[in-house]
Design a protein around this motif. Structure first.
Motif, mmCIF file in Angstrom:
data_model
loop_
_atom_site.group_PDB
_atom_site.id
_atom_site.type_symbol
_atom_site.label_atom_id
_atom_site.label_comp_id
_atom_site.label_asym_id
_atom_site.label_seq_id
_atom_site.Cartn_x
_atom_site.Cartn_y
_atom_site.Cartn_z
ATOM 1 N N THR A 322 -4.851 9.319 8.028
ATOM 2 C CA THR A 322 -4.058 10.075 7.057
ATOM 3 C C THR A 322 -3.796 11.468 7.586
ATOM 4 O OG1 THR A 322 -5.887 11.108 5.838
ATOM 5 C CG2 THR A 322 -5.337 8.819 5.265
ATOM 6 N N LEU A 323 -3.019 12.232 6.831
ATOM 7 C CA LEU A 323 -2.747 13.615 7.215
ATOM 8 C C LEU A 323 -4.012 14.458 7.180
ATOM 9 C CD1 LEU A 323 0.631 14.250 5.327
ATOM 10 C CD2 LEU A 323 0.285 13.707 7.749
ATOM 11 N N GLN A 324 -4.992 14.000 6.427
ATOM 12 C CA GLN A 324 -6.260 14.732 6.341
ATOM 13 C C GLN A 324 -7.320 14.184 7.304
ATOM 14 O OE1 GLN A 324 -5.056 13.082 3.347
ATOM 15 N NE2 GLN A 324 -3.668 14.813 3.044
ATOM 16 N N GLY A 325 -6.930 13.211 8.119
ATOM 17 C CA GLY A 325 -7.876 12.580 9.021
ATOM 18 C C GLY A 325 -8.107 11.137 8.635
ATOM 19 N N LYS A 326 -9.089 10.524 9.282
ATOM 20 C CA LYS A 326 -9.368 9.118 9.010
ATOM 21 C C LYS A 326 -10.121 8.976 7.680
ATOM 22 C CE LYS A 326 -9.415 7.646 13.845
ATOM 23 N NZ LYS A 326 -10.200 7.027 14.930
ATOM 24 N N VAL A 327 -9.673 7.989 6.885
ATOM 25 C CA VAL A 327 -10.262 7.746 5.563
ATOM 26 C C VAL A 327 -10.567 6.261 5.431
ATOM 27 C CG1 VAL A 327 -9.887 7.819 3.070
ATOM 28 C CG2 VAL A 327 -9.042 9.683 4.501
ATOM 29 N N ILE A 328 -11.772 5.949 4.977
ATOM 30 C CA ILE A 328 -12.147 4.567 4.696
ATOM 31 C C ILE A 328 -11.483 4.156 3.380
ATOM 32 C CG2 ILE A 328 -14.043 2.975 4.199
ATOM 33 C CD1 ILE A 328 -13.933 3.912 7.081
ATOM 34 N N CYS A 329 -10.867 2.990 3.383
ATOM 35 C CA CYS A 329 -10.204 2.482 2.178
ATOM 36 C C CYS A 329 -10.572 1.017 1.966
ATOM 37 C CB CYS A 329 -8.684 2.592 2.316
ATOM 38 S SG CYS A 329 -8.044 4.265 2.499
ATOM 39 N N ARG A 330 -10.505 0.616 0.698
ATOM 40 C CA ARG A 330 -10.751 -0.784 0.340
ATOM 41 C C ARG A 330 -9.707 -1.224 -0.674
ATOM 42 N NH1 ARG A 330 -16.820 -0.762 -1.703
ATOM 43 N NH2 ARG A 330 -16.402 -2.991 -2.021
ATOM 44 N N PRO A 331 -9.295 -2.486 -0.639
ATOM 45 C CA PRO A 331 -8.395 -2.971 -1.689
ATOM 46 C C PRO A 331 -9.061 -2.814 -3.056
ATOM 47 C CG PRO A 331 -8.524 -4.549 0.116
ATOM 48 C CD PRO A 331 -9.607 -3.535 0.358
ATOM 49 N N ALA A 332 -8.260 -2.473 -4.059
ATOM 50 C CA ALA A 332 -8.808 -2.315 -5.400
ATOM 51 C C ALA A 332 -9.525 -3.577 -5.855
ATOM 52 C CB ALA A 332 -7.689 -1.961 -6.378
ATOM 53 N N PHE A 333 -9.029 -4.747 -5.437
ATOM 54 C CA PHE A 333 -9.658 -5.991 -5.867
ATOM 55 C C PHE A 333 -11.047 -6.152 -5.278
ATOM 56 C CE2 PHE A 333 -10.279 -10.612 -6.145
ATOM 57 C CZ PHE A 333 -9.985 -10.790 -7.488
#
Length: 798
Positions: A322-333
């Motif tokens: 991201t513009l703020q750096g790397k971000v861990i994400c997960r699907p809402a499900f």
């Protein structure tokens, strides 16, 4: 023997006394209403309950209010000194006082109250009360939404963008599996009970969630006897089993819920295109394309992904630049699944008291017997965690993929009609918002519905501003709502209170002016749609006046129109012409008032119910859902932004043996309550035919709990909570779980004809169950009160 020369007229219509609105035939002999019978030709008329059959007793009861009356003594005087006055005097006085309050303190200083249209005949005038309130300028209407409607009409808006199951009704006629949760249609909506019985005969399956084995629970394939107030944990457990086993509609979840959208681990927000690029659009969200191993954009405006939704990840974890750096994400499900795993069948068994095998069986049935049609009502709305329960059940339902499909929950097509509630009359500069909006911005106040406790606080403490006047239409607040003593103090402190009703009740007794209301059988009313099926919803009916009103009683609608005219609001009410208002309401349908009068059984509009309307396209975009993401929101940023959990949570009831061990030692029983089959809430106990079948209030106990207290069936017992005590007769019920007691609310009225007593609504020797329920522990979002899960002790009356 002389021949019977009486002339009988049979008038087609419907019984308006409760939400079932059962089609009925009124029998009039020599000008007197003598009987009400079912009308099998009407889509809701295959059966009629005892309340409807007692209609003639209601009309001719000797204690009916027949003339306008004015209080002549102070509200502290045990004798109000009622004086009969003319309609002109009554309406002129009411209008003058309401104008004065608006001029001196603003229209928000007047609250409007109305009996719930689900449990009364107030449906005839609901939109007109709303229109009067909006034209007058008040944002405050109490119609018991926090107790009767929040879960099925408003809480689920945060999930579906619409009222499910309130407006998306169960298509029981075509359902493969029927789920009733905190809802007993045998008592609450007879038309649903009849259609469910027919569905079972053709092979439909039935799941009932209820602490009591009442009504159709005895015929259920699976009865889940949940501990009162723990329903959210049960719904999460069922959803968890379905997800773990793969028993969910994966295509529906991918395409029509926000389950695939990525959630940032650092702040819990949905990942959006502006997180990835400075040129991104706010309505563009991000999912993960599992096949191509890259982010995929979703446009909430067009309801479209930039690629095939079949490849969207529902599980897992990805690292996004991201513009703020790397971000861990997960699907809402994936977060949904993780949340549900916290309430597996073993944990739910401990919390809810429902066996894990029964949870597994219910989950399997929900999947294998689709389509699923569900309905939930007061049993899960009158809880301190009502919002989370509604969200959890809605999430469970979304997994089945049954929304708006034949046999699921369907928005049945109705005859087009104009909205008469007067929303267009609300002015942006109208003044302060509804009571409670500051404390609970996502609660009923968002829709201008306020709780009784919010009204009491505004009267007694002037918080957040002062309420000084009230206009009431049939709402018996002091019996129907909690903490009646505080309510009595509040109503006594009003500068002015006008109340319209059929009988003088404990709430009306605190009014300054009381207006006599015609019963539903003594007035005309228009209804567009009967909700329960496609056939019923297409019906438009003008219910005829069966007999002329007794005394000087008038319909609520007449009262509202005339009061509006005297308030200077006549232009918004067709200058008092009710027929003109009906014509305006009917105009979009093309059905004339004259046609309806010529066809008292109603006219079926030429409409056809469509399914999966969310998938229909217009201007290159799918209709989708009226939510921020355009999808069913399993994960709600709206809730998150307001400080609430974005996923459904289980919160232990605020007044339970586990949350309040300090109280449980003295009050060890869980107190719940249920609708009485013979009465509409606090109404009808004066009618002899009904009262003979239920002479006294009762409280149900398990035999073991009764034996431990030396209580025998039929004797008077004392029900005590931290707020006080009332009385009832003990009834033993071995299908009730030990440790749970079930009471009845609404008892105050005598039936003198059979010598059945009345009860002091404010005393310990009385039977007003809601008197001993408090407003201190409530749902933080909706303000819902725990009438269905409190603590008590029960002992013999010596």
């Amino acid at each position: 023997m002389a021949a019977d020369t009486r002339t009988a007229e049979r008038i087609a219509g419907y019984c308006a006394l409760c939400v079932s609105r059962c089609g009925a035939i009124a029998v009039v002999e020599d000008g007197r209403f003598t009987a009400l019978e079912p009308d099998p030709s009407h889509p809701t008329g295959k059966a009629l309950c005892a309340k409807g059959r007692a209609g003639p007793e209601l009309v001719y009861h000797p204690e009916r209010l027949l003339y306008p009356m004015r209080r002549t003594r102070s509200k502290g005087d045990p004798d109000p000194g009622w004086r009969r006055i003319s309609w002109d005097e009554a309406l002129d006085l009411a209008a003058a006082e309401l104008r004065r309050l608006a001029g001196e303190h603003g229209p928000e200083s007047v609250a409007f109250t109305m009996a719930s249209p689900s449990t009364s005949a107030s449906v005839d005038s609901t939109v007109w009360v709303e229109r009067l309130m909006n034209a007058y300028g008040s944002p405050n209407l109490s119609v018991s939404m926090e107790l009767c409607g929040w879960g099925r009409y408003l809480a689920t808006v945060y999930t579906f963008g619409a009222s499910v199951p309130g407006l998306y009704m169960p298509d029981i006629e075509h359902a493969g599996c029927i789920l009733f949760w905190g809802y007993n249609p045998v008592v609450a909506r007879l038309a649903h009970a009849v259609s469910t019985t027919e569905a079972l005969k053709r092979g439909a399956r039935l799941i009932v969630v209820d602490p009591r084995r009442a009504g159709l629970a005895s015929r259920a394939d699976v009865w889940l006897q949940v501990r009162p107030g723990t329903d959210a944990a049960l719904a999460l457990a069922l959803a968890g089993v379905m997800i773990e086993r793969g028993w969910f509609d994966q295509d529906f979840v991918r395409q029509w819920t926000n389950g695939p959208l990525l959630v940032r681990a650092d702040n819990g927000r949905l990942l959006t295109e502006p997180d990835l690029t400075a040129a991104g659009g706010d309505q563009r969200y991000v999912a993960w394309d599992e096949a191509r191993k890259r982010p995929m954009l979703y446009d909430a405006g067009t309801r479209r992904y930039e690629g095939e939704s079949a490849d969207l990840a529902l599980f897992g974890e990805v690292e996004i630049e991201t513009l703020q750096g790397k971000v861990i994400c997960r699907p809402a499900f994936d977060l949904v699944a993780e949340n549900c795993r916290r309430f597996g069948p073993a944990q739910a068994e401990v919390i809810c008291g429902v066996g894990r095998d029964r949870i597994e069986a219910a989950a399997r049935l929900l999947w294998e017997a689709r389509p699923v049609a569900y309905y939930a009502w007061s049993g899960v709305e009158q809880q301190t965690n009502a919002t989370q329960i509604a969200r959890a059940i809605g999430q469970l339902y979304a997994l089945t993929g049954s929304l708006d499909v034949k046999g699921g929950n369907v928005l049945f097509e109705a005859a087009p009609a104009a909205d008469m509630s007067g929303r267009e009359l609300i002015r942006a500069e109208q003044g302060p918002g509804a009571l409670g909006l500051g404390e609970r911005p996502l609660g009923p106040s968002r829709w201008r519905h306020v709780t009784s406790d919010e009204i009491y606080s505004a009267i007694l403490e002037r918080r957040p501003y002062a309420v000084r006047g009230m206009a009431g239409f049939g709402a018996n607040l002091l019996l129907a709502h909690a903490d009646g003593r505080r309510g009595r103090e509040a109503l006594a402190a009003l500068d002015f209170y006008v109340h319209a009703d059929l009988f003088m009740n404990p709430t009306a007794e605190l009014a300054d002016v009381v207006l006599p209301v015609a019963s539903a059988f003594e007035r005309e009313a228009l209804k567009t749609g009967f909700e329960v099926s496609a056939e019923a919803q297409a019906l438009v009916q003008l219910r005829r006046c069966v007999v002329e009103p007794r005394g000087e009683a008038r319909s609520d609608t007449e009262i509202i129109f005339e009061l509006a005219r005297r308030l200077g609001l006549g232009r918004h009410f067709w200058d008092g012409d009710i027929d003109a208002a009906y014509r305006a309401q009917l105009a979009p349908s093309g059905i004339s008032l004259e046609t309806l009068r010529a066809n008292p059984g109603g006219v079926r509009a030429p409409v056809q119910t469509r399914y999966r309307k969310f998938a229909e396209e217009k201007d290159g975009a799918a209709q989708g859902f009226a939510t921020p993401t355009g999808k069913i929101e399993l994960y709600s940023e709206t809730l998150l932004a307001n400080g609430y959990p974005p996923l459904p949570e289980y919160d232990e009831p605020l007044v339970s043996p586990r949350s309040r061990p300090d109280l449980a030692e003295r009050y060890p029983l869980i107190l719940t309550s249920a609708k009485h089959s013979l009465f509409c809430e606090s109404q009808h106990r004066a009618l002899p035919s009904l009262r003979r079948m239920a002479r006294d209030p009762e409280v149900e106990l398990h035999p073991a709990d009764a034996a431990a207290r030396a209580i025998v069936a039929g004797e008077w017992v004392r029900i005590e909570t931290p707020l006080g005590a009332v009385r009832a007769r003990a009834r033993l019920n071995d299908s009730l779980a030990p440790g749970v007691a079930c009471g009845q609310h609404g008892w105050w009225q005598a039936s003198e004809e059979i010598g059945a007593p009345g009860y002091d609504p404010f005393g310990a020797d009385g039977a007003n169950l809601n008197l001993i329920i408090g407003n201190d522990a409530i749902d933080p979002i909706s303000g819902s009160v725990p009438h269905r899960a409190y603590l008590c002790q029960i002992s013999r009356v010596e």
